[in-house]
Design an enzyme around this catalytic site. Structure first.
Site, PDB file in Angstrom:
ATOM      1  NE  ARG A 116      -3.931   1.866   2.507  1.00 46.05           N
ATOM      2  CZ  ARG A 116      -3.976   2.874   3.129  1.00 46.05           C
ATOM      3  NH1 ARG A 116      -3.039   3.222   3.753  1.00 46.05           N
ATOM      4  NH2 ARG A 116      -4.847   3.647   3.327  1.00 46.05           N
ATOM      5  CB  SER A 160     -11.444  -0.651   1.613  1.00 38.94           C
ATOM      6  OG  SER A 160     -10.147  -0.957   1.998  1.00 38.94           O
ATOM      7  CE  LYS A 200      -8.169   1.850   7.145  1.00 37.82           C
ATOM      8  NZ  LYS A 200      -7.877   2.108   5.855  1.00 37.82           N
TER       9      LYS A 200
END
Length: 185
Positions: A7, A87, A116
């Site tokens: 990522r 996601s 998040k």
């Protein structure tokens, strides 16, 4: 299922391909049923994942639609050899990913975590359980996962967990992986 997701959103396609290929050279990639080397997934870049020979691509909610990616990928590689994940942060997005052809979803944040925070308040374990029951594909919990709360995610029906800090801060990441494997049994 042992997966490593690359990522790196700020790397060029060339740099990201090099990183994915280097990760793949670390050892033979084996099937998810084997507890050998992990499957390497590339975040959001299906072109890089296919070029590097990775085991799949993980899409964000604002990425290309999973159905379109599935058609593109399946014309090039076997469905068994390449996973498509998404996601998700709501029941609607989980169901959409499932009907669109995703092989799995990440759902969260389940617990509070700085990475998040932009996706709103944590959903909690009860919501995770509802999500796990809503689709026939594996749901992996993400967001604030620790060794102390991972067992709650498994008890709620999560097929696995996804984490960054859990592994980044571990002096022995392999021991963390083994502890998670034991919890999932």
């Amino acid at each position: 299922m042992d997966w490593v997701q690359i990522r790196e959103k700020d790397l060029s396609a060339r740099q990201l391909t090099g990183l994915a290929r280097a990760a793949l050279r670390c050892g033979p990639v084996q099937s998810d049923k084997d507890h050998g080397r992990p499957r390497i997934l590339v975040n959001d870049r299906v072109d890089v994942a296919l070029t590097a020979g990775a085991g799949g691509v993980h899409l964000g909610e604002s990425s290309l639609p999973v159905g379109d990616v599935k058609v593109f990928v399946r014309s090039r590689v076997s469905a068994k050899d390449f996973l498509l994940g998404v996601s998700c942060h709501s029941l609607e997005s989980v169901k959409s990913a499932g009907t669109g052809g995703a092989d799995y979803v990440f759902f969260g944040p389940v617990f509070a975590t700085p990475s998040k925070a932009a996706f709103g308040e944590p959903h909690g374990v009860e919501r995770l359980a509802d999500i796990c029951r809503s689709v026939p594909i594996p749901v992996l919990a993400i967001g604030g996962i620790t060794l102390e709360n991972a067992c709650e995610c498994f008890a709620a029906g999560a097929a696995g967990v996804a984490a960054i800090r859990l592994f980044q801060g571990a002096p022995e990441p392999a021991a963390v992986v083994e502890a998670l494997r034991q919890m999932a049994l």
